[in-house]
Scaffold this active site. Structure first.
Site, short mmCIF file in Angstrom:
data_model
loop_
_atom_site.label_atom_id
_atom_site.label_comp_id
_atom_site.label_asym_id
_atom_site.label_seq_id
_atom_site.Cartn_x
_atom_site.Cartn_y
_atom_site.Cartn_z
N PRO A 1 34.70 36.53 43.31
CA PRO A 1 35.81 37.31 43.84
C PRO A 1 35.39 38.28 44.94
O PRO A 1 34.22 38.35 45.31
CB PRO A 1 36.28 38.07 42.59
CG PRO A 1 35.00 38.35 41.88
CD PRO A 1 34.06 37.21 42.17
N TRP A 2 36.34 39.09 45.39
CA TRP A 2 36.11 39.95 46.57
C TRP A 2 35.71 41.37 46.20
O TRP A 2 35.42 42.16 47.08
CB TRP A 2 37.39 40.02 47.42
CG TRP A 2 38.66 40.17 46.62
CD1 TRP A 2 39.56 39.17 46.35
CD2 TRP A 2 39.18 41.35 45.98
NE1 TRP A 2 40.61 39.65 45.58
CE2 TRP A 2 40.40 40.99 45.33
CE3 TRP A 2 38.74 42.67 45.87
CZ2 TRP A 2 41.17 41.89 44.61
CZ3 TRP A 2 39.50 43.57 45.14
CH2 TRP A 2 40.70 43.18 44.51
N LYS B 1 31.15 29.46 46.34
CA LYS B 1 32.33 29.74 47.16
C LYS B 1 32.76 31.18 46.90
O LYS B 1 33.38 31.49 45.88
CB LYS B 1 33.49 28.80 46.85
CG LYS B 1 34.56 28.92 47.94
CD LYS B 1 35.97 28.72 47.47
CE LYS B 1 36.62 29.90 46.85
NZ LYS B 1 36.89 31.06 47.73
N PRO B 2 32.41 32.09 47.84
CA PRO B 2 32.87 33.47 47.67
C PRO B 2 34.36 33.55 48.02
O PRO B 2 34.91 32.60 48.57
CB PRO B 2 32.05 34.24 48.70
CG PRO B 2 31.66 33.24 49.73
CD PRO B 2 31.63 31.89 49.06
N SER B 3 34.98 34.68 47.70
CA SER B 3 36.35 34.88 48.18
C SER B 3 36.34 34.78 49.69
O SER B 3 35.45 35.32 50.36
CB SER B 3 36.85 36.26 47.78
OG SER B 3 38.00 36.58 48.54
N GLU B 4 37.34 34.13 50.25
CA GLU B 4 37.35 33.96 51.72
C GLU B 4 37.60 35.29 52.42
O GLU B 4 37.40 35.42 53.61
CB GLU B 4 38.36 32.90 52.15
CG GLU B 4 39.79 33.35 52.33
CD GLU B 4 40.55 33.48 51.01
OE1 GLU B 4 39.94 33.27 49.94
OE2 GLU B 4 41.75 33.79 51.05
N SER C 1 40.17 36.12 38.29
CA SER C 1 41.27 36.50 37.40
C SER C 1 41.40 35.52 36.24
O SER C 1 40.99 34.36 36.33
CB SER C 1 42.58 36.54 38.18
OG SER C 1 42.86 35.25 38.67
N GLU D 1 33.96 34.51 33.80
CA GLU D 1 33.94 35.98 33.77
C GLU D 1 35.28 36.42 34.33
O GLU D 1 35.49 36.34 35.55
CB GLU D 1 32.81 36.53 34.64
CG GLU D 1 31.44 36.17 34.17
CD GLU D 1 30.95 37.04 33.04
OE1 GLU D 1 31.63 38.02 32.70
OE2 GLU D 1 29.90 36.71 32.47
N CYS E 1 36.25 45.08 37.24
CA CYS E 1 36.77 44.47 36.01
C CYS E 1 36.44 45.30 34.78
O CYS E 1 37.07 45.12 33.74
CB CYS E 1 36.23 43.05 35.88
SG CYS E 1 34.47 42.95 36.16
N GLU F 1 46.20 43.95 34.09
CA GLU F 1 45.25 44.49 35.07
C GLU F 1 45.98 45.01 36.30
O GLU F 1 46.78 44.28 36.88
CB GLU F 1 44.33 43.36 35.53
CG GLU F 1 42.94 43.46 35.05
CD GLU F 1 42.03 42.50 35.78
OE1 GLU F 1 40.87 42.86 35.95
OE2 GLU F 1 42.45 41.41 36.17
P1 NDP Z 1 41.08 35.27 41.83
O1 NDP Z 1 41.07 34.69 40.48
O2 NDP Z 1 42.34 35.26 42.60
O3 NDP Z 1 40.02 34.52 42.73
C1 NDP Z 1 38.67 34.38 42.34
C2 NDP Z 1 38.04 33.26 43.12
O4 NDP Z 1 38.67 32.02 42.73
C3 NDP Z 1 38.25 33.36 44.62
O5 NDP Z 1 37.08 32.91 45.28
C4 NDP Z 1 39.41 32.40 44.84
O6 NDP Z 1 39.47 31.90 46.14
C5 NDP Z 1 39.07 31.30 43.86
N1 NDP Z 1 40.20 30.41 43.52
C6 NDP Z 1 41.52 30.65 43.61
N2 NDP Z 1 42.23 29.55 43.22
C7 NDP Z 1 41.33 28.61 42.87
C8 NDP Z 1 41.41 27.26 42.40
N3 NDP Z 1 42.59 26.67 42.17
N4 NDP Z 1 40.27 26.58 42.14
C9 NDP Z 1 39.08 27.16 42.34
N5 NDP Z 1 38.92 28.42 42.82
C10 NDP Z 1 40.02 29.15 43.06
O7 NDP Z 1 40.48 36.73 41.68
P2 NDP Z 1 40.27 37.81 42.79
O8 NDP Z 1 39.43 37.30 43.90
O9 NDP Z 1 41.61 38.36 43.09
O10 NDP Z 1 39.37 38.89 42.01
C11 NDP Z 1 39.89 39.79 41.14
C12 NDP Z 1 39.79 39.31 39.70
O11 NDP Z 1 38.44 39.03 39.36
C13 NDP Z 1 40.23 40.36 38.72
O12 NDP Z 1 41.04 39.77 37.74
C14 NDP Z 1 38.95 40.85 38.10
O13 NDP Z 1 39.06 41.39 36.83
C15 NDP Z 1 38.11 39.63 38.11
N6 NDP Z 1 36.69 40.00 38.08
C16 NDP Z 1 36.00 39.80 36.91
C17 NDP Z 1 34.66 40.18 36.82
C18 NDP Z 1 33.91 39.93 35.56
O14 NDP Z 1 32.70 40.01 35.60
N7 NDP Z 1 34.54 39.62 34.46
C19 NDP Z 1 33.97 40.79 37.94
C20 NDP Z 1 34.77 40.93 39.11
C21 NDP Z 1 36.10 40.54 39.16
P3 NDP Z 1 40.52 32.57 47.16
O15 NDP Z 1 40.02 33.94 47.38
O16 NDP Z 1 40.45 31.72 48.31
O17 NDP Z 1 41.86 32.51 46.48
#
Ligand code: NDP
Length: 495
Positions: A149-150, A174-177, A228, A249, A283, A383
């Site tokens: 994620p980002w 694949k990081p967040s874009e 998420s 995670e 998180c 959240e």
């Molecule tokens: P998202 O779930 O929206 O995205 C996470 C990653 O998944 C991104 O790289 C996203 O790409 C990718 N993704 C989205 N759709 C798909 C798909 N269909 N197949 C495969 N990959 C996909 O989360 P956020 O980036 O919004 O991050 C915030 C969330 O991360 C919060 O819920 C937070 O709690 C959680 N988090 C958890 C942590 C932990 O250790 N438990 C640590 C940090 C964050 P794209 O950006 O292109 O959509």
């Protein structure tokens, strides 16, 4: 603005062949990089590069991999300022946070896994049956597909990449874009340190294209996902199609339990730091403070006073305490949740608004303190991922533990008390992957991070993470040399 090659495949930067992508600075809205995102074909190329590199990397001795990773840690130390500056700009982090938290944490993780690479563990070889010697091999899985994620782009890249490669796997991340720039640098620096081309690949692209391609790919042995809970569920469902190992995670909604014998000043400071770190986009951030009734009013007013002292400003100013949220779209989501809480009668003790003096294109939001909400309300259960702390009262210890456990999540929690029996009970009974006692947030490389319940399963950091990234193989060797083994008698007795 610059046009950049946003993919790192087979040890080199390349342009992608997918849709155009612009990367913006959350503090100003300015475009800081642009290029083409990763297509399905780019994902194929990255997995192919990782497959080619697997026999080379997994064939090295742990000591050889460890030496390279120690060099990597050293190069990261030398480029710490550059990494902090890029992270700060791309993720909208105050430079102090990037310099003092994200980058040193990543360097320490790298150094830790450089050492841990030589310390994979298993049960002692031995004659557990009188006729056989059993031994354990702990083997890498192959190509790992990781999705991050980002919110902490560099640290999340490190948490995904380091245990995987220390155990001998190769990886496509694949990081967040929105925030790929430090993941790309991290992988490039690894290559400079001597990690062979193709061991670490970075695909900058969107989840439903590049992410999905990795999750579906038959040559990807495991998917490690941080993000998420909603997307985690989709990832797990897709991975089931090819029976992949999955490590999730996911989100969190950390409770922060303050008993009536707590050090109030320590708890109030802990609540402000723990809820506002990274603008609450953490998180494990403290999101729900439960305060025993005798301390409730004093706690709320001290937290409000301390929140008033938090400075919002440009991310490159070392005096800035809190930067913007990751994007305007994310800020709209946070505002929506705060407004709905207000509609249901919440008292917004502090914040809840866009700060006027920092609104120039950046996605800033004020530190927000809320009381007067019900346990089952959206702002308590879901959240927010923003700088929002809700405070609720409780009367008895039993009630505090029950309230702490009363969400779908179970990633982290803290308990504040000077009574050892209360803190021991909280450590035992709160359902979360980490329970802090009289603190909230610190993490260390040696200890695991991961969730209970809807916060996912599997561990990042520490040697526990090797359980995710290795297969345990039992090799059982006959030591009798006999054609007629004694156990054959249960099937047939022929001479
Ligand atoms: P998202 O779930 O929206 O995205 C996470 C990653 O998944 C991104 O790289 C996203 O790409 C990718 N993704 C989205 N759709 C798909 C798909 N269909 N197949 C495969 N990959 C996909 O989360 P956020 O980036 O919004 O991050 C915030 C969330 O991360 C919060 O819920 C937070 O709690 C959680 N988090 C958890 C942590 C932990 O250790 N438990 C640590 C940090 C964050 P794209 O950006 O292109 O959509």
């Amino acid at each position: 603005m610059s046009t950049q090659e946003l993919q790192f495949i087979g040890g080199v930067r390349r342009p992608g062949s997918g849709e155009p992508l612009s990367i913006t600075a959350p503090a100003t809205g300015e475009v800081i990089a642009s290029g083409a995102s990763a297509s399905i074909a780019d994902a194929e190329a990255a997995v192919a590069a990782a497959r080619t590199a697997f026999p080379i990397w997994s064939g090295m001795t742990p000591g050889e991999r460890s030496d390279i990773m120690h060099r990597w840690a050293q190069l990261l130390r030398e480029r710490a300022d550059e990494l902090a500056a890029v992270e700060s700009r791309n993720a909208g982090k105050p430079i102090r946070l990037a310099t003092d938290f994200d980058v040193p944490g990543t360097i320490d993780n790298t150094a830790f896994f450089a050492g841990a690479a030589r310390n994979l563990e298993g049960k002692a070889s031995g004659e557990y049956s009188a006729d056989h010697t059993s031994s354990i091999r702990r083997e890498p899985l192959g190509v790992i597909g990781s999705i991050s994620p980002w919110n902490y782009p560099l640290q999340m890249a490190a948490w995904k990449i380091l245990p995987a490669v220390a155990a001998g796997n190769t990886i496509v991340l694949k990081p967040s874009e929105l925030t790929p720039l430090t993941s790309l640098l991290f992988a490039e620096i690894a290559t400079e340190a001597g990690v062979p081309a193709g061991v670490i690949n970075v695909l900058t692209g969107v989840g439903p294209v590049a992410g999905q391609a990795l999750v579906e790919h038959r040559e990807v042995a495991m998917v490690s996902f941080t993000g998420s809970t909603v997307v985690g569920r989709q990832v797990a469902a897709t991975a089931a199609g090819s029976v992949k190992r999955v490590h999730l995670e996911l989100g969190g909604k950390a409770p922060f339990v303050v008993f009536d014998d707590a050090d109030l000043e320590a708890a109030a400071r802990g609540a402000v730091a723990g809820s506002l770190i990274n603008v609450g986009q953490d998180c494990t951030a403290a999101t729900r403070a439960y305060v025993q009734r005798p301390l409730f009013d004093e706690f709320v007013s001290r937290v409000a006073e301390l929140m008033d002292q938090v400075t919002l400003g440009p991310v490159d100013d070392p005096e800035t305490d809190m930067g913007p949220l990751i994007s305007l779209a994310h800020r709209d989501k946070v505002i929506g949740m705060v407004e709905r809480a207000r509609d249901y009668g919440a008292k917004i003790v502090r914040g809840g608004r866009i700060p006027e003096h920092t609104a120039r294109g950046g996605s800033y939001f004020e530190p927000t303190l809320i009381t007067g909400v019900a346990q089952d309300s959206e702002i308590v259960q879901n959240e927010v991922f923003g700088p929002v702390l809700v405070v609720l009262p409780f009367d008895t210890d039993d009630e505090a533990i029950a309230l702490a456990n009363d969400t779908a999540y179970g990633l982290a929690a803290s308990a504040w008390s000077t009574n050892v029996y209360r803190t021991q009970r909280a450590g035992r009974e709160i359902q979360a992957g980490c329970v802090w006692i009289n603190d909230h947030i610190p993490i260390i490389s040696e200890m695991p991070h991961g969730g209970y319940k809807a916060s996912g399963f599997g561990k990042d950091m520490s040697t526990y993470s090797f359980d995710e990234y290795t297969n345990v193989k039992h090799v059982m060797s006959d030591i009798t040399g006999a054609a007629h083994k004694s156990w054959h008698d249960v099937i047939f007795t022929a001479e």
